[in-house]
Structures are given as C-alpha cells and as structure tokens.
Enzyme design. Structure first.
Site, mmCIF file in Angstrom:
data_model
loop_
_atom_site.group_PDB
_atom_site.id
_atom_site.type_symbol
_atom_site.label_atom_id
_atom_site.label_comp_id
_atom_site.label_asym_id
_atom_site.label_seq_id
_atom_site.Cartn_x
_atom_site.Cartn_y
_atom_site.Cartn_z
ATOM 1 N N LYS A 157 -19.805 -1.734 4.646
ATOM 2 C CA LYS A 157 -21.204 -1.426 4.309
ATOM 3 C C LYS A 157 -21.241 -0.372 3.205
ATOM 4 C CE LYS A 157 -25.545 -0.058 6.638
ATOM 5 N NZ LYS A 157 -26.155 0.297 7.938
ATOM 6 N N SER A 163 -30.221 -2.334 9.304
ATOM 7 C CA SER A 163 -29.921 -2.199 7.900
ATOM 8 C C SER A 163 -28.561 -2.774 7.477
ATOM 9 C CB SER A 163 -29.958 -0.722 7.523
ATOM 10 O OG SER A 163 -28.940 -0.005 8.208
ATOM 11 N N SER A 167 -28.945 -0.658 13.663
ATOM 12 C CA SER A 167 -28.547 -1.372 12.450
ATOM 13 C C SER A 167 -27.258 -2.181 12.524
ATOM 14 C CB SER A 167 -28.450 -0.395 11.287
ATOM 15 O OG SER A 167 -29.731 -0.153 10.804
HETATM 16 N N1 GLN Z 1 -34.525 0.247 11.708
HETATM 17 C C1 GLN Z 1 -34.186 1.588 12.013
HETATM 18 C C2 GLN Z 1 -34.613 2.500 10.887
HETATM 19 O O1 GLN Z 1 -35.133 2.023 9.953
HETATM 20 C C3 GLN Z 1 -32.715 1.718 12.289
HETATM 21 C C4 GLN Z 1 -31.901 1.730 11.067
HETATM 22 C C5 GLN Z 1 -30.445 2.056 11.326
HETATM 23 O O2 GLN Z 1 -29.940 1.915 12.439
HETATM 24 N N2 GLN Z 1 -29.774 2.520 10.290
HETATM 25 O O3 GLN Z 1 -34.465 3.665 10.940
#
Ligand code: GLN
Length: 485
Positions: A79, A154, A178
């Site tokens: 990532k 994400s 995410s």
């Molecule tokens: N969707 C959540 C956010 O926008 C989690 C994102 C994540 O785990 N990086 O914060």
C-alpha cells in the site's frame, strides 16, 4: 498450471521445488498488470525494473540455500502509505507526488528479509481517509468483480490487486476497517492485527493510536504466514509490543469444537442488507456444524463507535498531517508570496477534499473550548467500548458478524454523502478503538455477483482464535476469483 491462481505459500513451494522460477512468477504478474491495469488501476507505481532485478537476486539466494522461508520468491504489492526506500511513496496524495523515502517501513523490511519481490505500490484513499479508494489523487480503483463498483477502501488497491491476480499478496493498513472492508468487497482475506503487533515505523501516520499494518491474501494460510513474517517487536515504534508468541500458523487447524462464538444482535439492525445477513448466518451455521457453540448477545455502545472514531481519527490526522507544509519534502506550490502564503497554497493545492475535511474537523475538536466537549468525551467513549468487548470476551472466544453492511457500492454513490459513507464503517471501527484483532473472509456472493465478507473478531493478542475459526470455515468453501465467474 495456472501460475497466477496459486496462493503465495503454494507458489513459494513450487519455486523451491524448482518447478517455477522467481522470474517466471514476476513476469506473469507484470503481464497481468499490463493486461488489466488500464481498467482496474490497482497501482500508483509499478516498479517493473526493480522487480525484475530483485527476482534474479532472490532466485540466486534460494538456490544458494540462504532463503528457505515460506514467502521466498513471491511477488507482492505494498500500500502506498508505507515507505519504501527509493520507490515513490505518495499516500495517493498530490502533496507527496515527488516523495522518494530514504528508508523502508519495518513491516516491509521484514518481508524483504523473507525474500519477497516488491512489484509496486498500490492505490488507496488519500492518506487512508475513505472507504472506497475514490479519494485518491491518482484516480479511483475499480472492483475486479465489476468495474462499475468500488473496491472498498482505503486499502482498495491492495485488495483489488490480490483479487485480480496482479500480485500474490499485499500489505494494507487498517485505521477503522481499511483492510477488512475492501477485503470483503473484493472477495479476499485480510487481517487487522492487535494494535502494537506490527511495527508502524515507516507507515505514514493517519490516526496513530488506531493504525495497524496487516496482510491481504487469497486465503487464511497465506494471511497467517504473512502476519508471522511482518510482526516483530520494534523499538523504533514506541507502541510496539514484544509478544510472547508469534507463531500464528500454529492456529491453522480445522477444529472449532467447543469454541464459543458470540454474535452481537446489535450488528444485525437497520442498514444491513438482507443477503449479507443471510450469508453471515449461514457461515455461523457451518461453524456450528463443526462443533462451535454459537450464541447471540448484546454488545452495547455500538451506536457510539462511529462518532467517537471520527472525532479521534480526525484529531490525530490533523496533528499528523501538520508536517506536510512544502518545506522539507513533497509538493510545494509554485506561486506564493512569503512563508505563510507558501504554507497556505501548498496545503490548499496539495490536499484533496476529504483530507481537508478531516483536518478541519480535527483542528476543531482539539481547539481550546471544544477539547473537553468532543475530544476528551470521545476518548472516554473509546474506553467504555473497550470495556464492552472485555465483558464479551469473558464469555466468548470469537465475535462473529458482517465486515460491512452492504456489498461494494457503485462508483460515485458514496462520495456524494460522506455521512452515509462513515456509517458504512459500523462493524469495523470499534475493533480499532479497542485495539483488537479482526479478520475478514469471503462467505458468499450476492445476487449482483459481488462478494460478501464475514468478520471474526478476537480478544487482544488472540489472533490464533480468529485464524482457527476462519481456517475451519474456509475448509467449507472454495476460493472464488472474479475470473471464475
Ligand atoms: N473509512 C475509515 C476512514 O475513512 C477507515 C479508514 C482506514 O481504516 N484507514 O477513516
């Protein structure tokens, strides 16, 4: 033999048995990327030359006998929020469009030591803020199961890359879901480890008290092996924990007899799609058939997780992102007038809309006068949520539920309503607030042809329970790839 359909562990075995070379595996992945990347956009950067060079080097080390581990020779994706020395690392943001780190994240170093070949860096929501991989400055990633739908986020690029055979496994990061939510949307398996298990050194911080790196792969065996490889005590990360037991693969046994599994009734209310609910209950039945004891219970405080999370995550993000100012590295506006104008223009031009929204929200909840009302209250709520889980784990070994309330939405449908998007994190977020481990594994396909994910949550440091339950469930169904449709 279809090389690309192998799991990471199967591939490495074949390489060591001299049935395949590292170069063949690397080239197969690069060909696949060249074939479908136009449509999917899993990667921000594909390091073709670096990967081919590394493939040769790894092959030699395997032949010499100095690389013998279960991941030796496997092509992987990382990532784009993990620093990789000399390889562009953007966090899918314009503000890091020219950032070549001078060091590599500890989790990635651990993989390199195990002999993997890094293919490239995967697309994500900008700074990991989002649930769809649409907030990337480098365009959205598409779901390999249906390119009109999002892959989740994400870590959407990492999950789509695994699902579309553009790598053999990937690393993701999970602050509020995410790893687990995009794994569920893309039909792959992902683990968010107990907070402190995998070093955050070199992971570009979003919400430091919540962030964890974890594996995304085709099956539970790969995930356990990868977790065993990346987990380590690291004094460079002050929240790293020296665990007594890193032997996660020991839990790969098809036996759940006597295991106590709790299903929170609160996870099956409004907003949950009927087909998701049915698939999750069907999975629970399978585990029951294998001897697990299944019981429904009241978890409590579920409704408070999302507001508490978005206050804490935004607060930490606003502080963490203060370092991107155009001075030391990254993007700098070309047209400015004095220091303050440079800061302002750099940050206005460099950050996208969702990131700006979080910085504003975070700065607000941390400002004097509002700190007690919002930030401190959110921290107290976090502590109470942890207590609810502590109570549940006095009775159960594993908590079972959906990974997300729906399957993958259509591209464009979530971003127009950020509150709705935030509500989609309902089942994953409390796990981060409480620091617990969670796994998402595929458990069905809905009538639109999109994968459904099952989430298993364990107590702190009890990854083995969720790995064992996930592995036992996995034995009841075959892995389905989007290309099998
Ligand atoms: N969707 C959540 C956010 O926008 C989690 C994102 C994540 O785990 N990086 O914060």
């Amino acid at each position: 033999m279809d090389l690309l359909s192998l799991t990471a562990v199967e591939l490495s075995k074949k390489i060591k048995a001299k049935e395949v070379t590292v170069m063949e595996a690397t080239k197969a992945v690069i060909n696949q990327i060249e074939k479908i990347e136009d449509k999917i956009n899993s990667y921000v950067t594909v390091d073709k030359e670096g990967a081919l060079r590394r493939a040769e080097e790894v092959q030699k080390l395997i032949e010499e006998g100095s690389l013998t581990g279960p991941l030796a020779g496997v092509p992987v994706a990382i990532k784009d929020n993990m620093c990789t020395k000399g390889i562009l690392t953007t966090c899918s943001s314009k503000i890091l469009e020219n950032f070549y780190p001078t060091y590599t994240a500890q989790a990635v170093l651990n993989l390199e030591e195990a002999g993997v070949v890094i293919i490239g860096k995967t697309n994500m929501d900008e700074f990991a803020m989002g649930s769809t991989t649409e907030t990337s400055a480098y365009g959205p990633t598409k779901n390999p199961w249906n390119i009109e739908h999002v892959p989740g986020g994400s870590s959407g690029g990492s999950c789509s890359a695994v699902s579309a055979n553009e790598c053999f496994f990937a690393l993701g990061s999970d602050t509020g879901g995410s790893i687990r939510q995009p794994s569920s949307f893309c039909g792959v398996t992902g683990i968010k480890p107990t907070y402190g298990t995998v070093s955050r050194y070199g992971l570009i911080a979003y919400g430091s008290s919540l962030d964890q790196i974890g594996p995304i792969a085709k099956d539970v065996t790969d995930c356990a092996v990868i977790l065993e490889t990346i987990a380590s005590y690291d004094k460079k990360d002050s929240t790293s924990v020296a665990r007594e037991d890193y032997n996660f693969t020991e839990a790969l046994v098809d036996d759940v007899s006597g295991m106590k599994i709790g299903i929170p009734k609160d996870y099956f209310g409004e907003g949950l799609e009927e087909e998701v609910k049915e698939a999750v209950f069907a999975a629970a039945k399978e585990l029951e058939k294998k001897g697990a004891i299944i019981e429904e219970f009241d978890l409590g405080l579920v409704d408070y997780a999302i507001p508490a999370y978005y206050v804490i995550a935004a607060a930490e993000a606003s502080s963490n992102l203060a370092r991107f100012d155009g001075v030391k590295y990254g993007y700098r506006s070309e047209d400015y007038n004095g220091l303050h104008s440079m800061y302002k223009k750099t940050r206005s031009e460099g950050f996208g809309q969702e990131v700006k929204r979080r910085i504003m929200l975070g700065s607000f909840v941390l400002s004097s006068g509002y700190y007690d009302a919002y930030y401190l209250k959110a921290l107290r709520t976090k502590a109470l949520i942890k207590q609810e889980f502590d109570k549940a784990f006095e009775k159960y070994d594993v908590i079972l539920g959906p990974a997300a309330p729906t399957t993958a939405p259509k591209i464009g449908d979530s971003l127009c309503d950020p509150i709705k998007m935030y509500l989609g994190d309902i089942y994953t977020i409390s796990v981060n607030l409480a620091g617990l481990p969670g796994i998402s594994i595929p458990c069905g396909i809905d009538s639109k042809g999109l994968p459904i994910g099952l989430q298993l949550i364990g107590d702190c440091f009890k990854e083995k329970n969720i790995i064992r339950a996930a592995y036992a469930f996995e034995q009841t169904r075959d892995y389905i790839s989007p290309f099998d449709k």
